[in-house]
Design a protein around this motif. Structure first.
Motif, PDB file in Angstrom:
ATOM      1  N   HIS A 173       0.836  -1.195   0.000  1.00 42.56           N
ATOM      2  CA  HIS A 173       0.000   0.000   0.000  1.00 42.56           C
ATOM      3  C   HIS A 173       0.880   1.258   0.000  1.00 42.56           C
ATOM      4  CE1 HIS A 173      -3.033   2.929   1.337  1.00 42.56           C
ATOM      5  NE2 HIS A 173      -3.940   2.040   0.927  1.00 42.56           N
ATOM      6  N   PRO A 174       0.476   2.327  -0.700  1.00 44.35           N
ATOM      7  CA  PRO A 174       1.301   3.535  -0.759  1.00 44.35           C
ATOM      8  C   PRO A 174       1.526   4.208   0.591  1.00 44.35           C
ATOM      9  CG  PRO A 174      -0.824   3.862  -1.851  1.00 44.35           C
ATOM     10  CD  PRO A 174      -0.693   2.412  -1.605  1.00 44.35           C
ATOM     11  N   LEU A 175       0.701   3.918   1.581  1.00 43.56           N
ATOM     12  CA  LEU A 175       0.881   4.525   2.906  1.00 43.56           C
ATOM     13  C   LEU A 175       1.604   3.590   3.874  1.00 43.56           C
ATOM     14  CD1 LEU A 175      -2.646   6.169   3.383  1.00 43.56           C
ATOM     15  CD2 LEU A 175      -0.539   7.259   2.604  1.00 43.56           C
ATOM     16  N   ALA A 176       2.060   2.451   3.391  1.00 45.80           N
ATOM     17  CA  ALA A 176       2.604   1.416   4.276  1.00 45.80           C
ATOM     18  C   ALA A 176       3.839   1.873   5.043  1.00 45.80           C
ATOM     19  CB  ALA A 176       2.926   0.160   3.478  1.00 45.80           C
ATOM     20  N   SER A 177       4.612   2.799   4.502  1.00 47.01           N
ATOM     21  CA  SER A 177       5.849   3.222   5.165  1.00 47.01           C
ATOM     22  C   SER A 177       5.639   4.361   6.160  1.00 47.01           C
ATOM     23  CB  SER A 177       6.881   3.654   4.124  1.00 47.01           C
ATOM     24  OG  SER A 177       6.391   4.754   3.365  1.00 47.01           O
ATOM     25  N   ALA A 178       4.427   4.880   6.261  1.00 49.08           N
ATOM     26  CA  ALA A 178       4.174   6.015   7.153  1.00 49.08           C
ATOM     27  C   ALA A 178       4.210   5.560   8.612  1.00 49.08           C
ATOM     28  CB  ALA A 178       2.829   6.630   6.839  1.00 49.08           C
ATOM     29  N   ARG A 179       4.743   6.429   9.483  1.00 46.69           N
ATOM     30  CA  ARG A 179       4.761   6.126  10.918  1.00 46.69           C
ATOM     31  C   ARG A 179       3.494   6.637  11.592  1.00 46.69           C
ATOM     32  NH1 ARG A 179      10.532   6.958  13.631  1.00 46.69           N
ATOM     33  NH2 ARG A 179       9.422   5.627  15.143  1.00 46.69           N
ATOM     34  N   THR A 180       2.978   7.746  11.126  1.00 41.81           N
ATOM     35  CA  THR A 180       1.681   8.263  11.554  1.00 41.81           C
ATOM     36  C   THR A 180       1.014   8.896  10.336  1.00 41.81           C
ATOM     37  OG1 THR A 180       2.534  10.444  12.181  1.00 41.81           O
ATOM     38  CG2 THR A 180       2.446   8.748  13.916  1.00 41.81           C
ATOM     39  N   LEU A 181      -0.285   9.076  10.444  1.00 38.80           N
ATOM     40  CA  LEU A 181      -1.051   9.681   9.353  1.00 38.80           C
ATOM     41  C   LEU A 181      -2.023  10.692   9.928  1.00 38.80           C
ATOM     42  CD1 LEU A 181      -1.894   6.402   7.399  1.00 38.80           C
ATOM     43  CD2 LEU A 181      -0.406   8.229   6.552  1.00 38.80           C
ATOM     44  N   THR A 182      -2.399  11.662   9.120  1.00 38.71           N
ATOM     45  CA  THR A 182      -3.470  12.583   9.473  1.00 38.71           C
ATOM     46  C   THR A 182      -4.689  12.220   8.642  1.00 38.71           C
ATOM     47  OG1 THR A 182      -2.842  14.200   7.794  1.00 38.71           O
ATOM     48  CG2 THR A 182      -1.806  14.417   9.983  1.00 38.71           C
ATOM     49  N   PRO A 183      -5.884  12.563   9.101  1.00 38.55           N
ATOM     50  CA  PRO A 183      -7.081  12.227   8.322  1.00 38.55           C
ATOM     51  C   PRO A 183      -7.040  12.713   6.870  1.00 38.55           C
ATOM     52  CG  PRO A 183      -7.712  12.838  10.529  1.00 38.55           C
ATOM     53  CD  PRO A 183      -6.235  13.102  10.429  1.00 38.55           C
ATOM     54  N   PRO A 184      -6.536  13.935   6.569  1.00 39.62           N
ATOM     55  CA  PRO A 184      -6.489  14.347   5.148  1.00 39.62           C
ATOM     56  C   PRO A 184      -5.648  13.421   4.275  1.00 39.62           C
ATOM     57  CG  PRO A 184      -6.285  16.268   6.564  1.00 39.62           C
ATOM     58  CD  PRO A 184      -6.202  15.062   7.463  1.00 39.62           C
ATOM     59  N   TRP A 202     -22.129   1.524  14.361  1.00 39.78           N
ATOM     60  CA  TRP A 202     -20.941   1.760  13.537  1.00 39.78           C
ATOM     61  C   TRP A 202     -21.296   2.255  12.139  1.00 39.78           C
ATOM     62  CZ3 TRP A 202     -22.194  -2.736  16.033  1.00 39.78           C
ATOM     63  CH2 TRP A 202     -22.654  -3.804  15.277  1.00 39.78           C
ATOM     64  N   ALA A 203     -22.496   1.959  11.673  1.00 38.73           N
ATOM     65  CA  ALA A 203     -22.928   2.535  10.394  1.00 38.73           C
ATOM     66  C   ALA A 203     -23.025   4.052  10.516  1.00 38.73           C
ATOM     67  CB  ALA A 203     -24.275   1.941   9.981  1.00 38.73           C
ATOM     68  N   GLU A 204     -23.597   4.527  11.615  1.00 42.46           N
ATOM     69  CA  GLU A 204     -23.694   5.977  11.820  1.00 42.46           C
ATOM     70  C   GLU A 204     -22.310   6.579  12.045  1.00 42.46           C
ATOM     71  OE1 GLU A 204     -26.182   9.210  14.521  1.00 42.46           O
ATOM     72  OE2 GLU A 204     -26.733   7.074  14.553  1.00 42.46           O
ATOM     73  N   PHE A 205     -21.444   5.850  12.741  1.00 36.84           N
ATOM     74  CA  PHE A 205     -20.084   6.348  12.968  1.00 36.84           C
ATOM     75  C   PHE A 205     -19.364   6.563  11.642  1.00 36.84           C
ATOM     76  CE2 PHE A 205     -15.549   5.486  13.366  1.00 36.84           C
ATOM     77  CZ  PHE A 205     -15.168   6.372  14.359  1.00 36.84           C
ATOM     78  N   TYR A 206     -19.398   5.566  10.772  1.00 38.03           N
ATOM     79  CA  TYR A 206     -18.671   5.698   9.507  1.00 38.03           C
ATOM     80  C   TYR A 206     -19.309   6.739   8.593  1.00 38.03           C
ATOM     81  CZ  TYR A 206     -15.622   1.798  10.617  1.00 38.03           C
ATOM     82  OH  TYR A 206     -14.665   0.998  11.196  1.00 38.03           O
ATOM     83  N   ASP A 207     -20.620   6.910   8.656  1.00 34.38           N
ATOM     84  CA  ASP A 207     -21.269   7.976   7.887  1.00 34.38           C
ATOM     85  C   ASP A 207     -20.735   9.339   8.309  1.00 34.38           C
ATOM     86  OD1 ASP A 207     -22.780   6.255   6.396  1.00 34.38           O
ATOM     87  OD2 ASP A 207     -24.617   6.492   7.586  1.00 34.38           O
ATOM     88  N   GLN A 208     -20.667   9.566   9.611  1.00 35.73           N
ATOM     89  CA  GLN A 208     -20.183  10.859  10.099  1.00 35.73           C
ATOM     90  C   GLN A 208     -18.687  11.035   9.822  1.00 35.73           C
ATOM     91  OE1 GLN A 208     -21.303  12.204  13.979  1.00 35.73           O
ATOM     92  NE2 GLN A 208     -23.345  11.280  13.898  1.00 35.73           N
ATOM     93  N   LEU A 209     -17.927   9.953   9.958  1.00 37.03           N
ATOM     94  CA  LEU A 209     -16.488  10.031   9.714  1.00 37.03           C
ATOM     95  C   LEU A 209     -16.185  10.378   8.262  1.00 37.03           C
ATOM     96  CD1 LEU A 209     -13.583   9.601  10.766  1.00 37.03           C
ATOM     97  CD2 LEU A 209     -13.830   7.182  10.155  1.00 37.03           C
ATOM     98  N   SER A 210     -16.846   9.698   7.343  1.00 33.07           N
ATOM     99  CA  SER A 210     -16.598   9.965   5.921  1.00 33.07           C
ATOM    100  C   SER A 210     -17.024  11.375   5.537  1.00 33.07           C
ATOM    101  CB  SER A 210     -17.310   8.925   5.060  1.00 33.07           C
ATOM    102  OG  SER A 210     -18.709   8.947   5.293  1.00 33.07           O
ATOM    103  N   ALA A 211     -18.132  11.857   6.132  1.00 32.85           N
ATOM    104  CA  ALA A 211     -18.581  13.219   5.831  1.00 32.85           C
ATOM    105  C   ALA A 211     -17.642  14.261   6.403  1.00 32.85           C
ATOM    106  CB  ALA A 211     -19.995  13.420   6.379  1.00 32.85           C
ATOM    107  N   ALA A 212     -17.094  14.014   7.589  1.00 32.40           N
ATOM    108  CA  ALA A 212     -16.237  15.001   8.250  1.00 32.40           C
ATOM    109  C   ALA A 212     -14.901  15.177   7.537  1.00 32.40           C
ATOM    110  CB  ALA A 212     -16.014  14.596   9.702  1.00 32.40           C
ATOM    111  N   PHE A 213     -14.371  14.105   6.958  1.00 35.25           N
ATOM    112  CA  PHE A 213     -13.024  14.172   6.385  1.00 35.25           C
ATOM    113  C   PHE A 213     -12.980  13.789   4.910  1.00 35.25           C
ATOM    114  CE2 PHE A 213     -12.473  13.454  10.952  1.00 35.25           C
ATOM    115  CZ  PHE A 213     -11.644  14.527  11.278  1.00 35.25           C
ATOM    116  N   ASP A 214     -14.150  13.671   4.294  1.00 40.09           N
ATOM    117  CA  ASP A 214     -14.224  13.336   2.875  1.00 40.09           C
ATOM    118  C   ASP A 214     -13.475  12.024   2.581  1.00 40.09           C
ATOM    119  OD1 ASP A 214     -14.961  13.633   0.207  1.00 40.09           O
ATOM    120  OD2 ASP A 214     -13.192  14.855  -0.290  1.00 40.09           O
ATOM    121  N   LEU A 215     -13.750  11.011   3.383  1.00 44.29           N
ATOM    122  CA  LEU A 215     -13.076   9.727   3.233  1.00 44.29           C
ATOM    123  C   LEU A 215     -13.906   8.776   2.382  1.00 44.29           C
ATOM    124  CD1 LEU A 215     -11.727   9.089   6.850  1.00 44.29           C
ATOM    125  CD2 LEU A 215     -10.657  10.336   4.965  1.00 44.29           C
TER     126      LEU A 215
END
Length: 324
Positions: A173-184, A202-215
């Motif tokens: 994965h392209p992020l595999a070498s990262a030590r930490t990540l930010t949501p963006p 958890w359905a509501e959790f992921y709905d809010q998470l994806s909306a908050a950070f455009d994931l």
């Protein structure tokens, strides 16, 4: 059949005297005599004969005694199975490798004298877990009702702890070498969470998470279990998933999967405990106290909307008044 009459018969048979049986049972000798007489009328047999030394079993009494003992034992076990404090503490967790189970296991290792029964209700709708608590089938459930106003009056929900999320990826994965990540940094990457159940917390959790950070949260396909998910991650150059920092998962070492913390802000899943409002199991008190000692989630923290509540911010985990 009056089970107290059966109990009186058993003690009288074992002690040989109605007076001694009455003393053990905390009733009068007359009460024991009446109970046994009622039982004899119901069975239509004589169970005892009177002697100068007390009472002796008749042949029918001898035949009835082992069955009567089984009845008394069964009643005692049935009462113990539903009476808080006299039976194991039954707690529902989402899975045996989730943060809830890990924290509970850590507590039990330090308090192994506690009789603990960990169960996993096979339900996605938290209202089913609420109903099980209300009915007394379990003592508590690590579930969240995102609208606490809908809870029945007999139960309440307290904040337990927050579980930081990590990105889980394979070595290609392209992020595999990262030590930490930010949501963006997670944007545009496929985050696969298969089988998100409708109406689940958890359905509501992921709905809010994806909306908050455009994931890009992908729930496509049924959930065939962690093994299939890990197989996919190990071979994929573009699929990732989210796991809790305290979740305990195992995969083959050659998969070389990487857990990468997410910070600025930390993405956290709020974990709640649903329990009876009155007369909760005494064993819950120590567990609720244990939550207070858990390390806080690194700030700044993102939490879904239902987790932001005045009782949470002022640290009122009593929220636990019912277990003190």
């Amino acid at each position: 059949m009056d089970t107290e009459a059966v109990r009186s018969f058993v003690r009288a048979a074992e002690l040989g005297q109605l007076q001694h049986a009455a003393g053990e049972l905390g009733v009068t000798q007359q009460a024991v005599s009446k109970r046994i007489a009622t039982l004899e009328r119901e069975l239509e047999v004589r169970l005892f004969t009177r002697t100068a030394r007390g009472v002796e079993l008749t042949l029918d009494g001898q035949a009835f005694l082992p069955h009567a003992r089984s009845i008394v034992t069964g009643v005692d076990r049935a009462v113990a199975a539903v009476r808080p404090g006299s039976r194991a503490l039954r707690i529902d967790v989402l899975g045996l490798r989730t943060a809830q189970a890990v924290v509970l296991h850590d507590y039990w290792r330090a308090h192994s004298e506690i009789d603990l029964d960990v169960v996993t209700l096979k339900v996605n709708d938290p209202r089913a877990a609420v109903a099980a608590v209300e009915a007394g089938e379990i003592d508590a459930s690590f579930r969240t009702v995102t609208d606490p106003a809908t809870l029945p009056g007999a139960v309440h929900m307290i904040h337990a702890f927050d579980s930081p999320l990590e990105l889980l990826v394979g070595p290609r994965h392209p992020l595999a070498s990262a030590r930490t990540l930010t949501p963006p940094q997670l944007r545009r990457h496929r985050i696969w969470v298969p089988g998100i159940a409708p109406r689940s917390e958890w359905a509501e959790f992921y709905d809010q998470l994806s909306a908050a950070f455009d994931l890009r949260i992908d729930a496509a396909g049924p959930n065939f279990g962690n093994e299939v998910l890990f197989d996919t991650l190990a071979d994929s150059p573009d699929v990732a998933t989210l796991v809790g920092a305290r979740d305990r998962y195992i995969w083959p070492t050659n998969y070389d999967l990487r857990r990468i913390p997410i910070a600025n802000p930390t993405l956290a899943y709020p974990i709640s405990l649903i329990l009876p409002r009155t007369n909760p199991h005494p064993g819950l008190r120590g567990i609720v106290d244990h939550f207070r000692g858990l390390a806080p989630v690194p700030e700044p923290t993102w939490l879904p909307s239902w987790a932001v509540h005045p009782s949470r911010r002022d640290g009122d985990i009593a929220r636990g008044t019912a277990v003190t």
